[in-house]
Enzyme design. Structure first.
Site, PDB file in Angstrom:
ATOM      1  N   LYS A 179       0.822  -1.206   0.000  1.00 14.73           N
ATOM      2  CA  LYS A 179       0.000   0.000   0.000  1.00 14.73           C
ATOM      3  C   LYS A 179       0.860   1.263   0.000  1.00 14.73           C
ATOM      4  O   LYS A 179       0.411   2.326  -0.461  1.00 14.73           O
ATOM      5  CB  LYS A 179      -0.955  -0.005   1.201  1.00 14.73           C
ATOM      6  CG  LYS A 179      -1.963  -1.158   1.157  1.00 14.73           C
ATOM      7  CD  LYS A 179      -2.726  -1.142  -0.149  1.00 14.73           C
ATOM      8  CE  LYS A 179      -3.365  -2.464  -0.473  1.00 14.73           C
ATOM      9  NZ  LYS A 179      -3.963  -2.484  -1.824  1.00 14.73           N
ATOM     10  N   ARG A 234       2.677  14.611 -13.266  1.00 12.89           N
ATOM     11  CA  ARG A 234       2.159  14.768 -14.630  1.00 12.89           C
ATOM     12  C   ARG A 234       1.102  15.873 -14.709  1.00 12.89           C
ATOM     13  O   ARG A 234       0.462  16.048 -15.738  1.00 12.89           O
ATOM     14  CB  ARG A 234       1.582  13.442 -15.115  1.00 12.89           C
ATOM     15  CG  ARG A 234       2.639  12.363 -15.306  1.00 12.89           C
ATOM     16  CD  ARG A 234       2.066  10.961 -15.395  1.00 12.89           C
ATOM     17  NE  ARG A 234       1.025  10.856 -16.395  1.00 12.89           N
ATOM     18  CZ  ARG A 234      -0.227  10.441 -16.153  1.00 12.89           C
ATOM     19  NH1 ARG A 234      -0.594  10.115 -14.913  1.00 12.89           N
ATOM     20  NH2 ARG A 234      -1.099  10.356 -17.119  1.00 12.89           N
ATOM     21  N   HIS A 268      -9.691   9.634  -3.551  1.00  7.29           N
ATOM     22  CA  HIS A 268      -8.456   8.954  -3.937  1.00  7.29           C
ATOM     23  C   HIS A 268      -7.418   9.035  -2.816  1.00  7.29           C
ATOM     24  O   HIS A 268      -6.829   8.022  -2.422  1.00  7.29           O
ATOM     25  CB  HIS A 268      -7.901   9.586  -5.220  1.00  7.29           C
ATOM     26  CG  HIS A 268      -6.584   9.037  -5.649  1.00  7.29           C
ATOM     27  ND1 HIS A 268      -6.461   7.996  -6.531  1.00  7.29           N
ATOM     28  CD2 HIS A 268      -5.315   9.384  -5.299  1.00  7.29           C
ATOM     29  CE1 HIS A 268      -5.181   7.714  -6.709  1.00  7.29           C
ATOM     30  NE2 HIS A 268      -4.462   8.551  -5.977  1.00  7.29           N
ATOM     31  N   HIS A 277      -8.487   7.062   0.342  1.00 11.72           N
ATOM     32  CA  HIS A 277      -8.315   5.614   0.171  1.00 11.72           C
ATOM     33  C   HIS A 277      -6.853   5.212   0.319  1.00 11.72           C
ATOM     34  O   HIS A 277      -6.525   4.259   1.039  1.00 11.72           O
ATOM     35  CB  HIS A 277      -8.836   5.192  -1.198  1.00 11.72           C
ATOM     36  CG  HIS A 277      -8.468   3.795  -1.578  1.00 11.72           C
ATOM     37  ND1 HIS A 277      -9.097   2.698  -1.049  1.00 11.72           N
ATOM     38  CD2 HIS A 277      -7.519   3.312  -2.428  1.00 11.72           C
ATOM     39  CE1 HIS A 277      -8.561   1.595  -1.554  1.00 11.72           C
ATOM     40  NE2 HIS A 277      -7.604   1.948  -2.393  1.00 11.72           N
ATOM     41  N   TYR A 331      -4.394  -3.371 -16.909  1.00 10.67           N
ATOM     42  CA  TYR A 331      -5.122  -2.382 -17.714  1.00 10.67           C
ATOM     43  C   TYR A 331      -4.362  -1.057 -17.739  1.00 10.67           C
ATOM     44  O   TYR A 331      -4.158  -0.465 -18.806  1.00 10.67           O
ATOM     45  CB  TYR A 331      -6.514  -2.197 -17.120  1.00 10.67           C
ATOM     46  CG  TYR A 331      -7.319  -1.054 -17.688  1.00 10.67           C
ATOM     47  CD1 TYR A 331      -8.074  -1.210 -18.848  1.00 10.67           C
ATOM     48  CD2 TYR A 331      -7.342   0.188 -17.045  1.00 10.67           C
ATOM     49  CE1 TYR A 331      -8.820  -0.159 -19.358  1.00 10.67           C
ATOM     50  CE2 TYR A 331      -8.084   1.238 -17.549  1.00 10.67           C
ATOM     51  CZ  TYR A 331      -8.825   1.063 -18.703  1.00 10.67           C
ATOM     52  OH  TYR A 331      -9.558   2.097 -19.207  1.00 10.67           O
ATOM     53  N   LYS A 357     -12.987  -1.997 -20.468  1.00 11.22           N
ATOM     54  CA  LYS A 357     -12.990  -1.077 -19.322  1.00 11.22           C
ATOM     55  C   LYS A 357     -14.254  -1.226 -18.475  1.00 11.22           C
ATOM     56  O   LYS A 357     -14.195  -1.226 -17.240  1.00 11.22           O
ATOM     57  CB  LYS A 357     -12.858   0.373 -19.805  1.00 11.22           C
ATOM     58  CG  LYS A 357     -12.937   1.378 -18.656  1.00 11.22           C
ATOM     59  CD  LYS A 357     -12.841   2.807 -19.143  1.00 11.22           C
ATOM     60  CE  LYS A 357     -12.928   3.764 -17.962  1.00 11.22           C
ATOM     61  NZ  LYS A 357     -12.833   5.173 -18.382  1.00 11.22           N
ATOM     62  N   THR A 367     -14.899  -2.135 -14.112  1.00 10.74           N
ATOM     63  CA  THR A 367     -15.783  -1.579 -13.087  1.00 10.74           C
ATOM     64  C   THR A 367     -16.672  -2.670 -12.496  1.00 10.74           C
ATOM     65  O   THR A 367     -16.904  -2.708 -11.282  1.00 10.74           O
ATOM     66  CB  THR A 367     -16.652  -0.451 -13.680  1.00 10.74           C
ATOM     67  OG1 THR A 367     -15.814   0.537 -14.280  1.00 10.74           O
ATOM     68  CG2 THR A 367     -17.495   0.212 -12.600  1.00 10.74           C
TER      69      THR A 367
END
EC number: 2.3.1.199
Length: 281
Positions: free
Chosen positions: A124, A137, A147, A150, A187, A204, A208
């Site tokens: 993690k 980036r 995000h 988590h 992916y 894709k 999900t």
């Protein structure tokens, strides 16, 4: 005086609490106390939400194609290994998928499970680079609260899991998560390879679906605790945390699914300058 008394009480509480920790992991990296990981995660949050964007404000985005390809496929291989180890240390060699308690012995299988749990915990921290790459980036729109939350809460809570309950039914979600990460990061690796590989990313939507199945299975599996009267799992509080987390992300992904595929709203393009946009957990 009041502050000194509060400090003393806090120290006594910590000492009483930590004495029940698993001695097998006492001297392992990052496991002596929660302080080192708290510092690392604090620096991570500061960098990705404040320092990093400021440093990149007047700079061009870094070209990290090779680094991202290497990183994503490394996570694929690492996840394959961890998934295999979870299977061989319990989930495929004796666990019932019901009331599987933690084995605190020094047996080879028990120690293999402890080691695998620690590897999963450490992975993690490696995955923090997901966000660092976004910042470097200049993809700041992808550095959302969800995000960052988590990626911060997973290692922080897993420290307690490894420290007190490395094994048993509380590790089922980790087994599933490593399996899902094999597919997910494969992916992302293809995405990082550029537009020429976009034709291979037609699945894709199924990614999900896979994540939804993951959260359903985690919630159902942990939910068994309410129907097993004689289950003596040592730390049920961890199960409640896992179930709450699974339910929250199940609802979030259902909302994402409804908005993206049912309601008819267009998703962001799968590829943007050769890079993926996707939720992942």
């Amino acid at each position: 005086m009041a502050f000194s008394d509060l400090t003393s009480r806090t120290v006594r509480f910590y000492d009483n609490w930590i004495k029940d920790a698993d001695p097998r992991v006492e001297n392992w990296l990052l496991m002596s106390s929660p302080l080192p990981q708290t510092i690392i995660l604090g620096l991570y949050v500061y960098f990705v939400t404040s320092l990093g964007p400021k440093l990149m404000e007047n700079r061009k985005p870094f070209e990290l194609k090779k680094a991202m390809i290497t990183y994503n496929f490394f996570i694929v291989l690492f996840s394959v290994y961890m998934c295999y180890e979870f299977v061989m240390s319990g989930w495929g060699t004796g666990y019932s998928f019901r009331c599987d308690i933690v084995d605190y012995s020094q047996s080879p299988r028990a120690m293999r499970m402890v080691h695998t749990c620690w590897l999963y915990y450490f992975s993690k921290f490696i995955e923090l680079f997901d966000t660092i790459f976004f910042v470097l980036r200049k993809k700041n729109s992808q550095v959302t609260f969800l995000h960052v939350f988590h990626h911060t809460i997973m290692p922080w809570t897993w420290w307690f899991g490894v420290k007190f309950a490395a094994g048993g039914l509380g590790t089922f979600h980790a087994l599933l998560n490593t399996a899902v990460h094999v597919v997910m990061y494969f992916y992302y690796g293809l995405c990082a390879m550029g537009p020429a590989y976009q034709k291979y990313l037609w699945w894709k939507k199924h990614l999900t679906s896979l994540q939804l199945v993951q959260f359903v299975l985690v919630t159902v599996h942990i939910g068994q605790i309410f129907f097993m009267e004689d289950c003596n799992y040592q730390y049920p509080v961890f199960l409640y945390i896992i179930m709450s987390y699974g339910c929250i992300f199940l609802l979030l992904f259902l909302h994402f699914w409804y908005r993206a595929y049912t309601k008819g709203q267009r998703l962001p393009k799968t590829m943007e300058n050769g890079n993926c946009k996707s939720k992942h957990h």
